[in-house]
Design an enzyme around this catalytic site. Structure first.
Site, PDB file in Angstrom:
ATOM      1  N   GLU A 308       2.490 -13.059  22.782  1.00  0.00           N
ATOM      2  CA  GLU A 308       1.350 -12.831  23.290  1.00  0.00           C
ATOM      3  C   GLU A 308       2.149 -11.352  24.230  1.00  0.00           C
ATOM      4  O   GLU A 308       1.924 -10.903  25.789  1.00  0.00           O
ATOM      5  CB  GLU A 308       0.924 -13.389  24.280  1.00  0.00           C
ATOM      6  CG  GLU A 308      -0.075 -13.883  23.377  1.00  0.00           C
ATOM      7  CD  GLU A 308      -1.263 -15.060  23.591  1.00  0.00           C
ATOM      8  OE1 GLU A 308      -2.479 -15.421  23.050  1.00  0.00           O
ATOM      9  OE2 GLU A 308      -0.864 -16.016  25.146  1.00  0.00           O
TER      10      GLU A 308
HETATM   11  C1  ACM Z   1       0.506 -19.081  22.330  1.00  0.00           C
HETATM   12  O1  ACM Z   1      -1.162 -20.181  22.488  1.00  0.00           O
HETATM   13  N1  ACM Z   1       0.037 -17.638  22.619  1.00  0.00           N
HETATM   14  C2  ACM Z   1       1.573 -19.800  21.978  1.00  0.00           C
END
Ligand code: ACM
Length: 679
Positions: A308
């Site tokens: 992310e």
């Molecule tokens: C995650 O849930 N971003 C690893």
């Protein structure tokens, strides 16, 4: 002597209540009495770790069965009640894939536990403890013969200590829970936007400025690693980079891609700050930091996160843009891949194998790295096809408040992974349950992990064809009580939380309500928050106290299905009516409490909905009992009411609404849907 073989696997499952279910079980005749003369002989290979394992085992056995005067002990003689024979010891640092198999033979005269390694002894002793039953003359274990080994070599639980700090004692009791269900990897998520949770001696501003004082000292970390090792659990640290890293930048803004200054993040979500992959100083810092942590954590694997990254700080930084241009990096994915390659070399230089989330998967990384999939089994399959080993976590996120059944149905070798070649399938090492900690505190974290994680543990340990959901639930309920005894607070924290919310000891009414509620699922809590939650928001609402999965609702659903299906056993209708009555009348009991407690007030509409559901269900049963079709106008009105009751209120779901709907539909003579939809 072994005489009887269970006629079916299900029979064996149900009578022994073992979880995870062993590979092979044969019943014998009789039982082995456990009393104060119980003793253990160590007949095989002997290492210091084994002594400690037996000491822990005897401690648990004494707690469970202790009859004064307690005298259970290790004996020098070869004729202990339990003879443990390990063929060999274990590696200095526990390794992925070390043999955990064992054989346990129990007869009325004694028990024999044989294993290739001390690890196998540990797994077998947990099985033995689960077999202990109370009896009129004390305690006993049934005569049985078990051969067992795990299906997957990596069976983990991740706990996020970044978003909310999770104190050491809470982690330790969760390690006890993990050992009880044969999990073998504790994945410790140690840094996040909201907190940097470990002492660095090389870069002390990391914890001094990035943690609000809530971090683990290096001595505490060593202590936890030792505790885990005694239970056959590896400890894998995660330092999330280049994103999820705001807390690093509070003390070391020069690592970041933006101008700073930075503060510890207080909200939840994906944020802009990211490390600057274009500066050599970043890698010099990471080399020293990873070197320090590689010395502290003995495990072979080192998790760098990698998930992310939104790239906004990279887009906004002209120096980074020019670096990308000069190096032919066409987008932020390329830039992150460049970063990962650099970091992987550092991790390897310090003797470790890199592990990261899906996003790090790029064919330019060496094949020994491991991919942890939070996106699904298909990306795991993709990794395996490219030669990478992988772990499944998608489907095992316990923060999403799914049912145990849904986690249990999540199979690492499914989807695209089911059609891999045997060689590729071997690259799927197992999986990990993930406890992300936006909405957990030391008080309620156990209830979000347990007992559902026991179902995940079984999926990862037991043979693939062990899939009977009713048996799983029955054994999970027994396991849940066993975990109580180990000090886990998933059950014991419930009443105190409800008492505090209600401001009174009289919580019978609130419990009748809370028992059929569950928190909203997936990320709905985020999306429906009246105001954004922060790390300072107290977790003291009804939604924080109720269980992720309502056992009462599940039992009610089963009973309604029996009734509507016309195959109800005697007493089922009476039980259904009793619950409906309770829910209908509960509102009256709770009304005065709503007026006295601010924290309770928000569930007043939920209670009203449940009351209406109770009344609707009772009336529907009356029509059914009289074999008289309910009037269409009444049915329409009830279905509208049910529709309303299905909507989340106060971030809570009334889990019995779909079953009441079924009763109403049945009373109208409408064909009921084949089953109540799974949550
Ligand atoms: C995650 O849930 N971003 C690893």
């Amino acid at each position: 002597m072994l005489c009887a073989i269970f006629t079916s696997v299900v029979e064996a499952q149900q009578s022994l209540n073992l979880m995870p279910l062993p590979e092979k079980v044969q019943a014998g005749n009789g039982r082995l009495v456990i009393d104060r003369t119980f003793s253990v002989s160590l007949a095989g290979h002997h290492e210091a770790r084994l002594d400690r394992v037996v000491e822990i085992f005897l401690g648990q056995l004494r707690q469970q069965t202790g009859m004064p005067p307690i005298d259970m002990k290790v004996t020098d003689s070869a004729s202990g009640t339990l003879v443990i024979q390990a063929a060999g010891g274990t590696k200095q640092v526990q390794e992925l894939g070390e043999d955990e198999s064992y054989k346990l033979d129990i007869s009325d005269s004694g028990a024999k536990l044989k294993a290739p390694t001390t690890l196998g002894v540990m797994r077998g002793l947990e099985t033995l403890l689960q077999l202990v039953r109370t009896s009129s003359d004390g305690f006993a274990v049934p005569a049985v013969s078990i051969e067992d080994s795990p299906r997957f070599s990596w069976r983990g639980l991740m706990i996020d200590a970044g978003r909310h700090f999770i104190p050491l004692d809470v982690l330790k009791r969760n390690l006890d829970g993990m050992a009880a269900v044969k999990l073998n990897v504790f994945h410790w998520h140690l840094s996040e936007n909201q907190g940097f949770r470990i002492e660095s001696k090389k870069f002390p501003k990391l914890q001094e400025m990035g943690s609000d004082g809530l971090y683990y000292t290096q001595n505490e970390v060593r202590d936890l690693i030792k505790y885990a090792r005694e239970r056959g659990i590896r400890v894998v640290p995660e330092f999330d980079m280049p994103g999820h890293s705001t807390a690093w930048f509070v003390g070391y803004p020069e690592l970041a891609s933006g101008p700073g200054p930075y503060q510890i993040e207080r909200q939840w979500g994906v944020f802009d700050p990211a490390m600057d992959p274009t500066k050599e100083e970043t890698y010099k810092f990471l080399d020293k930091f990873i070197g320090e942590m590689a010395g502290l954590f003995p495990d072979q694997f080192f998790h760098i996160g990698g998930d992310e990254v939104n790239g906004k700080e990279w887009d906004a930084n002209p120096k980074i843009q020019s670096f990308m241009h000069v190096h032919g990096l066409k987008d932020n994915n390329d830039l992150q891949a460049y970063f990962n390659q650099r970091v992987q070399k550092i991790v390897a230089k310090h003797g470790k194998t890199m592990l990261g989330w899906d996003e790090i998967l790029r064919p330019d990384l060496p094949k020994d790295i491991v991919i942890q999939s939070w996106r699904g089994p298909d990306s795991l399959a993709q990794a395996a096809k490219q030669g990478y080993r992988g772990l499944l976590s998608s489907g095992y996120y316990v923060d999403l408040m799914w049912s145990a059944e849904r986690h249990y149905a999540t199979e690492p070798q499914s989807g695209a992974a089911a059609s891999l070649t045997p060689e590729e399938q071997k690259r799927i090492l197992g999986g990990e349950a993930c406890m992300w900690s936006e909405y957990v505190s030391p008080e309620n974290v156990d209830s979000r992990i347990w007992p559902r994680t026991a179902a995940i543990a079984e999926r990862l340990w037991s043979p693939q064809d062990v899939r009977d959901v009713n048996s799983m639930y029955q054994r999970m309920a027994v396991t849940s009580r066993w975990l109580d005894g180990l000090g886990l607070t998933h059950n014991s924290s419930y009443d105190p939380m409800l008492r505090r919310i209600a401001g009174t000891d009289n919580i019978a009414g609130l419990k009748a309500l809370a028992d059929v509620l569950e928190p909203v699922k997936d990320y709905t809590r985020e999306e429906t928050a009246p105001a954004p939650a922060t790390s300072a928001s107290p977790l003291n609402r009804v939604v924080d106290a109720v269980r992720p999965e309502s056992a009462t609702a599940r039992q009610f659903t089963d009973a309604v299905n029996e009734l509507v299906g016309g195959a109800a056993k005697p007493g089922v209708e009476a039980r259904v009516r009793e619950l409906l009555n309770r829910w209908r009348d509960n509102q009256v009991e709770l009304q005065s409490q709503f007026e006295k407690s601010l924290l309770l007030k928000e569930v007043a509409p939920v209670s009203q909905s449940l009351s209406a559901l109770g009344a609707a269900g009772l009336a529907a049963l009356d029509y059914l009992d009289r074999s008289e079709p309910a009037p269409a106008a009444w049915v329409t009105a009830q279905l509208a009411l049910v529709e309303q009751a299905k909507k989340a209120q106060a971030q809570l779901l009334i889990m019995v609404a779909p079953s009441v709907e079924k009763l109403v539909q049945a009373s109208a003579g409408q064909p009921a849907p084949s089953s109540v939809p799974a949550k």
